[in-house]
Design a protein around this motif. Structure first.
Motif, PDB file in Angstrom:
ATOM      1  N   PHE A 163       0.830  -1.205   0.000  1.00  0.00           N
ATOM      2  CA  PHE A 163       0.000   0.000   0.000  1.00  0.00           C
ATOM      3  C   PHE A 163       0.864   1.255   0.000  1.00  0.00           C
ATOM      4  O   PHE A 163       0.608   2.204  -0.737  1.00  0.00           O
ATOM      5  CB  PHE A 163      -0.922   0.003   1.215  1.00  0.00           C
ATOM      6  CG  PHE A 163      -1.614   1.320   1.441  1.00  0.00           C
ATOM      7  CD1 PHE A 163      -2.725   1.669   0.703  1.00  0.00           C
ATOM      8  CD2 PHE A 163      -1.129   2.230   2.383  1.00  0.00           C
ATOM      9  CE1 PHE A 163      -3.358   2.891   0.894  1.00  0.00           C
ATOM     10  CE2 PHE A 163      -1.752   3.450   2.572  1.00  0.00           C
ATOM     11  CZ  PHE A 163      -2.865   3.773   1.824  1.00  0.00           C
ATOM     12  N   TYR A 164       1.912   1.263   0.835  1.00  0.00           N
ATOM     13  CA  TYR A 164       2.779   2.448   0.901  1.00  0.00           C
ATOM     14  C   TYR A 164       3.485   2.698  -0.421  1.00  0.00           C
ATOM     15  O   TYR A 164       3.677   3.844  -0.836  1.00  0.00           O
ATOM     16  CB  TYR A 164       3.807   2.278   2.021  1.00  0.00           C
ATOM     17  CG  TYR A 164       3.254   2.499   3.404  1.00  0.00           C
ATOM     18  CD1 TYR A 164       2.230   3.430   3.617  1.00  0.00           C
ATOM     19  CD2 TYR A 164       3.739   1.798   4.499  1.00  0.00           C
ATOM     20  CE1 TYR A 164       1.718   3.635   4.873  1.00  0.00           C
ATOM     21  CE2 TYR A 164       3.231   1.999   5.768  1.00  0.00           C
ATOM     22  CZ  TYR A 164       2.214   2.929   5.956  1.00  0.00           C
ATOM     23  OH  TYR A 164       1.699   3.138   7.213  1.00  0.00           O
ATOM     24  N   ARG A 165       3.869   1.614  -1.110  1.00  0.00           N
ATOM     25  CA  ARG A 165       4.525   1.798  -2.394  1.00  0.00           C
ATOM     26  C   ARG A 165       3.545   2.365  -3.411  1.00  0.00           C
ATOM     27  O   ARG A 165       3.892   3.254  -4.201  1.00  0.00           O
ATOM     28  CB  ARG A 165       5.093   0.457  -2.872  1.00  0.00           C
ATOM     29  CG  ARG A 165       6.191   0.591  -3.916  1.00  0.00           C
ATOM     30  CD  ARG A 165       5.636   0.408  -5.301  1.00  0.00           C
ATOM     31  NE  ARG A 165       6.646   0.682  -6.319  1.00  0.00           N
ATOM     32  CZ  ARG A 165       6.367   0.787  -7.600  1.00  0.00           C
ATOM     33  NH1 ARG A 165       5.124   0.661  -8.034  1.00  0.00           N
ATOM     34  NH2 ARG A 165       7.320   1.052  -8.471  1.00  0.00           N
ATOM     35  N   ASP A 166       2.298   1.884  -3.416  1.00  0.00           N
ATOM     36  CA  ASP A 166       1.274   2.423  -4.315  1.00  0.00           C
ATOM     37  C   ASP A 166       0.992   3.888  -3.995  1.00  0.00           C
ATOM     38  O   ASP A 166       0.848   4.724  -4.900  1.00  0.00           O
ATOM     39  CB  ASP A 166      -0.024   1.614  -4.192  1.00  0.00           C
ATOM     40  CG  ASP A 166       0.083   0.245  -4.845  1.00  0.00           C
ATOM     41  OD1 ASP A 166       0.989   0.062  -5.691  1.00  0.00           O
ATOM     42  OD2 ASP A 166      -0.726  -0.638  -4.508  1.00  0.00           O
ATOM     43  N   ALA A 167       0.912   4.211  -2.701  1.00  0.00           N
ATOM     44  CA  ALA A 167       0.659   5.599  -2.298  1.00  0.00           C
ATOM     45  C   ALA A 167       1.807   6.501  -2.727  1.00  0.00           C
ATOM     46  O   ALA A 167       1.600   7.632  -3.179  1.00  0.00           O
ATOM     47  CB  ALA A 167       0.449   5.678  -0.788  1.00  0.00           C
ATOM     48  N   TRP A 168       3.022   5.997  -2.600  1.00  0.00           N
ATOM     49  CA  TRP A 168       4.187   6.768  -3.017  1.00  0.00           C
ATOM     50  C   TRP A 168       4.157   7.028  -4.525  1.00  0.00           C
ATOM     51  O   TRP A 168       4.488   8.113  -4.994  1.00  0.00           O
ATOM     52  CB  TRP A 168       5.461   6.012  -2.644  1.00  0.00           C
ATOM     53  CG  TRP A 168       6.696   6.583  -3.249  1.00  0.00           C
ATOM     54  CD1 TRP A 168       7.419   7.656  -2.800  1.00  0.00           C
ATOM     55  CD2 TRP A 168       7.359   6.122  -4.426  1.00  0.00           C
ATOM     56  NE1 TRP A 168       8.495   7.883  -3.628  1.00  0.00           N
ATOM     57  CE2 TRP A 168       8.478   6.959  -4.629  1.00  0.00           C
ATOM     58  CE3 TRP A 168       7.126   5.081  -5.320  1.00  0.00           C
ATOM     59  CZ2 TRP A 168       9.357   6.779  -5.697  1.00  0.00           C
ATOM     60  CZ3 TRP A 168       7.998   4.902  -6.386  1.00  0.00           C
ATOM     61  CH2 TRP A 168       9.096   5.747  -6.565  1.00  0.00           C
ATOM     62  N   THR A 169       3.718   6.021  -5.309  1.00  0.00           N
ATOM     63  CA  THR A 169       3.631   6.183  -6.761  1.00  0.00           C
ATOM     64  C   THR A 169       2.653   7.291  -7.134  1.00  0.00           C
ATOM     65  O   THR A 169       2.936   8.127  -8.002  1.00  0.00           O
ATOM     66  CB  THR A 169       3.189   4.863  -7.418  1.00  0.00           C
ATOM     67  OG1 THR A 169       4.108   3.828  -7.080  1.00  0.00           O
ATOM     68  CG2 THR A 169       3.134   5.000  -8.932  1.00  0.00           C
ATOM     69  N   VAL A 170       1.504   7.328  -6.457  1.00  0.00           N
ATOM     70  CA  VAL A 170       0.512   8.374  -6.712  1.00  0.00           C
ATOM     71  C   VAL A 170       1.071   9.735  -6.321  1.00  0.00           C
ATOM     72  O   VAL A 170       0.907  10.732  -7.036  1.00  0.00           O
ATOM     73  CB  VAL A 170      -0.794   8.080  -5.938  1.00  0.00           C
ATOM     74  CG1 VAL A 170      -1.773   9.251  -6.063  1.00  0.00           C
ATOM     75  CG2 VAL A 170      -1.439   6.803  -6.452  1.00  0.00           C
ATOM     76  N   ASP A 171       1.748   9.789  -5.189  1.00  0.00           N
ATOM     77  CA  ASP A 171       2.323  11.042  -4.710  1.00  0.00           C
ATOM     78  C   ASP A 171       3.355  11.594  -5.688  1.00  0.00           C
ATOM     79  O   ASP A 171       3.371  12.783  -6.001  1.00  0.00           O
ATOM     80  CB  ASP A 171       2.977  10.811  -3.340  1.00  0.00           C
ATOM     81  CG  ASP A 171       3.643  12.067  -2.804  1.00  0.00           C
ATOM     82  OD1 ASP A 171       2.936  12.950  -2.303  1.00  0.00           O
ATOM     83  OD2 ASP A 171       4.886  12.166  -2.897  1.00  0.00           O
ATOM     84  N   ARG A 172       4.221  10.732  -6.195  1.00  0.00           N
ATOM     85  CA  ARG A 172       5.249  11.185  -7.138  1.00  0.00           C
ATOM     86  C   ARG A 172       4.634  11.624  -8.467  1.00  0.00           C
ATOM     87  O   ARG A 172       5.112  12.561  -9.101  1.00  0.00           O
ATOM     88  CB  ARG A 172       6.258  10.064  -7.375  1.00  0.00           C
ATOM     89  CG  ARG A 172       7.179   9.765  -6.221  1.00  0.00           C
ATOM     90  CD  ARG A 172       8.057  10.957  -5.859  1.00  0.00           C
ATOM     91  NE  ARG A 172       7.388  11.895  -4.954  1.00  0.00           N
ATOM     92  CZ  ARG A 172       7.573  13.200  -4.969  1.00  0.00           C
ATOM     93  NH1 ARG A 172       8.377  13.755  -5.842  1.00  0.00           N
ATOM     94  NH2 ARG A 172       6.960  13.982  -4.118  1.00  0.00           N
TER      95      ARG A 172
END
Length: 237
Positions: free
Chosen positions: A66-75
């Motif tokens: 989940f954190y990796r997916d959230a980071w992708t959206v953030d970037r």
């Protein structure tokens, strides 16, 4: 973490500190540096397949995915933000909306918030899109001023002792008790005040004004004079 141009650092596995997985040298042109363990995987589809394998094998948890997916959206948002504004995105996207039933003081962490004296959209106002507005002060021209009221009064003296807080000290009852105890050290004036006859000055409904003055329109900078009392400033120093 804080850094500076020319600063060099790298990341390693916890089990092998000599193996450098990626190294960076900080420059003035890049404000955000990120490490993606799946960076070398060629496509997003293959990255998702790899994440599924990592989760199934127990090497990753669902939270890590989940954190990796959230980071992708953030970037992704950060790249769009840079193109549109010319500034680096330094927060997290998406910003959480306030949920129904949460009042201003609860969301802002008690009485620490600044309450606008007059504005178009107030903190906690329900918007047409179903979210809650987060107020941003207008900066239409340099020298523009706004007045706010805050219940965080000046400390004109420091408490005799400041005990280390424990987990139970964060209960609503203990928070209120501590606020009452510290009230005798606070004032709405920068001048030293006298405690009342019971040595227990309570400021439950007292606020003091602060003036916000626009120092820059873009980037938006507002100056707040007399934000701290001399006692508070000296304590920080």
């Amino acid at each position: 973490t804080a850094s500076f141009p020319g600063h060099s650092f790298y990341v390693t596995p916890t089990y092998d500190r000599d193996h450098q997985m990626k190294r960076w040298v900080v420059t003035e042109d890049e404000a955000v540096l990120c490490y993606d363990p799946l960076e070398e995987v060629s496509t997003e589809g293959r990255r998702r397949e790899e994440m599924e394998k990592l989760v199934r094998s127990g090497k990753w948890t669902e939270r890590q995915r989940f954190y990796r997916d959230a980071w992708t959206v953030d970037r992704s948002f950060g790249r769009d933000y840079l193109v549109k504004t010319g500034n680096a995105w330094l927060a997290n996207f998406p910003q959480p909306y306030w949920t129904d039933g949460v009042g201003e003081e609860e969301e802002a962490g008690g009485s620490s918030m600044l309450v606008p004296s007059s504005s178009g959209i107030h903190e906690g106002q329900l918007l047409p899109n179903g979210g809650y507005g987060v107020h941003m002060w207008p900066a239409e021209y340099i020298g523009q001023t706004h007045t706010v009221q805050t219940s965080n009064l000046y400390y004109t003296a420091l408490p005799d002792t400041l005990d280390r807080l424990t987990e139970c000290d964060y209960s609503p009852e203990m928070e209120q008790k501590r606020r009452l105890e510290l009230g005798k050290y606070q004032s709405g004036s920068l001048k030293t005040k006298k405690a009342d006859d019971n040595n227990n000055n309570i400021h439950a409904n007292i606020t003091m004004p602060l003036t916000l003055k626009v120092a820059s329109v873009a980037p938006r900078v507002l100056e707040v004079k007399k934000f701290l009392s001399p006692v508070e400033a000296q304590h920080l120093v």
